[in-house]
Design a protein around this motif. Structure first.
Motif, PDB file in Angstrom:
ATOM      1  N   GLY A   1       0.850  -1.183   0.000  1.00  0.00           N
ATOM      2  CA  GLY A   1       0.000   0.000   0.000  1.00  0.00           C
ATOM      3  C   GLY A   1       0.888   1.236   0.000  1.00  0.00           C
ATOM      4  O   GLY A   1       0.830   2.062   0.907  1.00  0.00           O
TER       5      GLY A   1
ATOM      6  N   ASP B   1       0.315  -0.545  -4.842  1.00  0.00           N
ATOM      7  CA  ASP B   1      -0.855   0.160  -4.349  1.00  0.00           C
ATOM      8  C   ASP B   1      -2.016  -0.148  -5.277  1.00  0.00           C
ATOM      9  O   ASP B   1      -1.821  -0.324  -6.481  1.00  0.00           O
ATOM     10  CB  ASP B   1      -0.603   1.668  -4.304  1.00  0.00           C
TER      11      ASP B   1
ATOM     12  N   PRO C   1      -2.463   0.574   5.429  1.00  0.00           N
ATOM     13  CA  PRO C   1      -2.880   0.608   4.026  1.00  0.00           C
ATOM     14  C   PRO C   1      -4.315   0.164   3.770  1.00  0.00           C
ATOM     15  O   PRO C   1      -4.905   0.555   2.772  1.00  0.00           O
ATOM     16  CB  PRO C   1      -1.893  -0.342   3.354  1.00  0.00           C
TER      17      PRO C   1
END
Length: 172
Positions: free
Chosen positions: A45, A69, A117
């Motif tokens: 993330g 991500d 994240p």
């Protein structure tokens, strides 16, 4: 909307106080962790790549600094940030777009960095897909703002914590 990129820098002395404090959490986590020996730093993330850039510049012991991500625009921003960095840091950095619930880690020792994240459901899916490989390679999970610790506790061989900063290192 395109986010502006920060000016190029080789150190992070000009970062605002909040950013400096959370980047120092990387240093704090590494002080709790076993010493890296050429392992790969993986930012799970990675957002705009700030933590990755800091790690590549300040922690040269990692052979690669990679991240992923779910948001393609964040990966693009991270890639632009990396281009502004000097070598050898720039050459160690890469980011890809991928959903953590489907991502498969490379089969090698990893230092996995997670700074809030996603939620526990995604963390469980990530762990289910990757636990065997991460355990086989004795990977280390670095949790900044360790609200996900309950997901990783049951599979940990060893956990070290810094409660003042809400940090946990999970050794597999």
């Amino acid at each position: 909307m395109t986010l502006p990129l920060p000016p190029p820098r080789t150190k992070f002395e000009d970062a605002h106080l909040g950013q400096t404090v959370w980047l120092q959490n990387i240093d704090r986590l590494l002080s709790l962790a076993p010493r890296p020996r050429g392992e790969v730093w993986m930012d799970v993330g990675c957002g705009d790549g700030t933590a990755m850039a800091y790690t590549a510049l300040e922690h040269s012991q990692f052979s690669q600094v990679i991240g992923f991500d779910v948001d393609h625009s964040m990966v693009e921003l991270a890639t632009q940030r990396f281009k502004m960095l000097p070598e050898p840091a720039r050459g160690k950095l890469s980011a890809v777009q991928c959903d953590a619930a489907r991502f498969i880690v490379p089969p090698r020792p990893l230092f996995l960095f997670l700074f809030n994240p996603f939620g526990p459901g995604t963390a469980r899916a990530f762990l289910a897909n990757n636990l065997a490989s991460m355990k086989a390679h004795k990977s280390v999970i670095l949790l900044a703002n360790d609200h996900l610790l309950p997901v990783f506790e049951p599979v940990a061989v060893h956990i070290r914590q810094d409660p003042k900063w809400n940090l946990s290192v999970v050794c597999l």
